[in-house]
Design a protein around this motif. Sequence first.
Motif, mmCIF file in Angstrom:
data_model
loop_
_atom_site.group_PDB
_atom_site.id
_atom_site.type_symbol
_atom_site.label_atom_id
_atom_site.label_comp_id
_atom_site.label_asym_id
_atom_site.label_seq_id
_atom_site.Cartn_x
_atom_site.Cartn_y
_atom_site.Cartn_z
ATOM 1 N N GLN A 140 47.010 90.179 2.437
ATOM 2 C CA GLN A 140 46.269 90.347 3.395
ATOM 3 C C GLN A 140 46.374 91.486 3.573
ATOM 4 O O GLN A 140 45.109 92.635 4.381
ATOM 5 N N ALA A 141 47.890 92.190 3.169
ATOM 6 C CA ALA A 141 47.783 93.531 4.235
ATOM 7 C C ALA A 141 47.085 94.338 3.007
ATOM 8 O O ALA A 141 46.112 95.505 3.936
ATOM 9 N N LYS A 142 46.740 94.079 2.277
ATOM 10 C CA LYS A 142 45.787 95.386 1.248
ATOM 11 C C LYS A 142 43.954 94.778 1.501
ATOM 12 O O LYS A 142 43.528 95.411 1.135
ATOM 13 N N GLU A 143 44.344 93.643 2.300
ATOM 14 C CA GLU A 143 42.622 93.307 2.425
ATOM 15 C C GLU A 143 41.785 94.312 3.595
ATOM 16 O O GLU A 143 40.781 94.457 3.653
ATOM 17 N N LEU A 144 42.941 95.114 4.163
ATOM 18 C CA LEU A 144 42.928 95.511 5.692
ATOM 19 C C LEU A 144 42.436 96.816 4.998
ATOM 20 O O LEU A 144 41.838 96.961 6.315
ATOM 21 N N THR A 145 43.325 97.544 4.457
ATOM 22 C CA THR A 145 42.448 98.688 4.448
ATOM 23 C C THR A 145 43.400 99.141 2.705
ATOM 24 O O THR A 145 43.741 98.109 1.779
ATOM 25 N N LYS A 146 42.896 100.445 2.590
ATOM 26 C CA LYS A 146 43.231 100.626 0.709
ATOM 27 C C LYS A 146 44.638 101.374 0.962
ATOM 28 O O LYS A 146 44.818 102.064 0.099
ATOM 29 N N GLN A 147 45.500 101.887 2.016
ATOM 30 C CA GLN A 147 46.035 102.465 2.137
ATOM 31 C C GLN A 147 47.746 102.063 1.040
ATOM 32 O O GLN A 147 47.214 100.679 0.685
ATOM 33 N N ALA A 148 48.433 102.684 0.581
ATOM 34 C CA ALA A 148 49.732 102.193 -0.286
ATOM 35 C C ALA A 148 50.504 101.397 0.898
ATOM 36 O O ALA A 148 50.513 101.163 1.932
#
Lengths: 396, 306
Positions: B152-160
């Motif tokens: 879910q966190a990856k879907e929200l932004t591309k930041q590491a």
Amino acid sequence: MRREFYGYFTPIFDLYQLFILSFEFYKLISNNYLAVFATNRNNIDSNQPQSTHLSIQCAFFNFEINHMELVCPAGNIPALKAAVEAGADAVYIGFKDDTNARSFAGLNFSGTKANKAVQLAHSKGTKLFVAINTFPQAQRWQTWQYAADQAADLGVDAIIAADIAVLDYISERHPNINLHLSVQGSATNREALAFYEQQFGIRRAVLPRVLSMAQLSHLSKTSPVELEVFGFGSLCIMAEGRCYLSSYLTDQSPNTGGVCSPAKDVEWVSTDQGQDTYLNGVLIDRFQAHEKAGYPTLCKGRFQAGEHTYHALEEPTSLNTLNLLPDLMQMGISAIKIEGRQRSPAYIAQVADIWRQAIDNASQGIKQQPKHWNNSLAALSEGHQTTLGAYHRPWQ
Amino acid sequence: MQLTLGPIPFFWPKEQILAFYECLQDQPVERIYIGETICSKRREMRTQDWLDLAQMLGEQGKEVVLSTLTLIEAESELKQLKRLCAQGQFLVEANDMGAVQLLSQQHVPFVTGSAINIYNGRSLRRLQQAGMQRWNLPVELSQNSLRDTLSQAKELTKQALPEVEILAYGYLPLAYAARCFTARHRNLAKDDCGFCCIEYPQGIPLTSQNGESLFIMNGIQTMSAKRFDLLDQVSTMRDIGVDALRISPTQTDMSGVIARFHQAITEPQSMTTNAQHINLVDADSHCNGYWFGQPGMDQRAIELNE
């Protein structure tokens, strides 16, 4: 937005403000306080809690009225009616799923019932709060998002939330809704409160039942938001939102499942001596025939430590802070919360009625309380016992 | 994958604390969390003593993190917290949102402990914005929940993503209260406790009336009576993207535990790890239920590496 009730000396009143002021004047005059010269909002300091203080300057003396809110629980429409009729300033409810921390079968409000609840409360001038105060896991985030949208659409007066994502979503998507930090948010100091205030614009925080009166008094002077404290009901003895005991023994905790010591895992077993109570197969307590077997809330069981078998964590008892009410009012606590969305309408009517009278009395400076109030509250309590809990330092 | 050592949860005499850390010098733990996280009245080690210890461990080549108090109520506790958050030299682990606030205000990166409730990707990203560079999974969450949170966190932004740390061994920290259960056990008031928890270096075990081990009372903290142990899950954790495994200190066999985890990380195919582990683990003293989405006290059968 917060409603500024009182301006300085030359306020422009809207009708609502005029109504409130008239009511306060009526209360004063009916108590033989005369010669009211001016009203002004107390505490100009913007660091102070933004509660609705009304300071009345009189010819011979100054005194202060703190408009403390009575916030009552409701698990269904009859309970809501009971709370409203008994004079609750606000009623809090939850939706019929695990987005709230009283996710019990047969309890809480579906969409249409919630709508009816808002209409009912507002028709009597009572506020309605919705608790969306569990911690959503990623897979089911949509359910919490939907609950927040639904509460916003209903036009509720505040959403009580704990999870950072829920707070973030509401503050971004529904910036005009009052946000209250739930007790499950577990903020016990002013820096934690400042975090939620600065990040999400919370207006109020419900405090965990862990602070002593001295600590609470200090916090009330420095808190960036209004404070709501628990006045009466079942007593959580752990810092709420940071207790995982229930999911250790069962598969649900308040944070994940909106429930502690879930009923689905409870077993009552008759024995030769009396009755045993189990939670997911774990013996929580053992009752003799003459004892009344209580619900196996795991922190209130009798366990063995060393050579002793006793209520090692806490006795089956309820919180009752009626005796502390004048002090809480003096501190400027904005609201008293009654626990118990799972309770019957009759229970809520009785408890709300006593607390309504008690708050009205205290706000008029009457310190004496009829003895039968405490007796009645004790009779409604778990194990017929009440305690001041952590407010009273020796309890700790 | 990094091996870390959590703060000592119990109240030990100063000499014992220092001796404990002295033994770690040659142990393969790369990061050590130190400090009092349970009760502000435990003052065998003053703040300065912890800072001195941090210095010493740092000089030995360890990454040092100062761990903060979990339940912060009194003004004096806030003051102490401010000092730790403002020291500027060592990374800080926030165990209360008050610490998160102080650290984010100073734009200092921080770690969050398992009592900071991050249950989803959006919360993870929000705290990352506030300066969190590593987080500890809340103890009651499962591997599936961790996977979902990260995706879910990856879907929200591309930041590491922030680094992920997991408690992999030790007694589970389950609850914190205003009340001191150790003082209560001794019929003492909290304000007059005589610091009696120093007499219980492994806490006070709490069992049910039919003899089942349930919890450990450790001052204001309640812990699991069983040891949480994910030794056989190291490769699964690596696959999910876990960066660090935490061992929570106990009095027994620390070097053995560290050695087993070190071997599981560095020699994932080693059968000796598993063989040793199976001999050690039994359902009465170990648990891994949370990791599998079951009641925390459950012990699911050990998985063998192929």
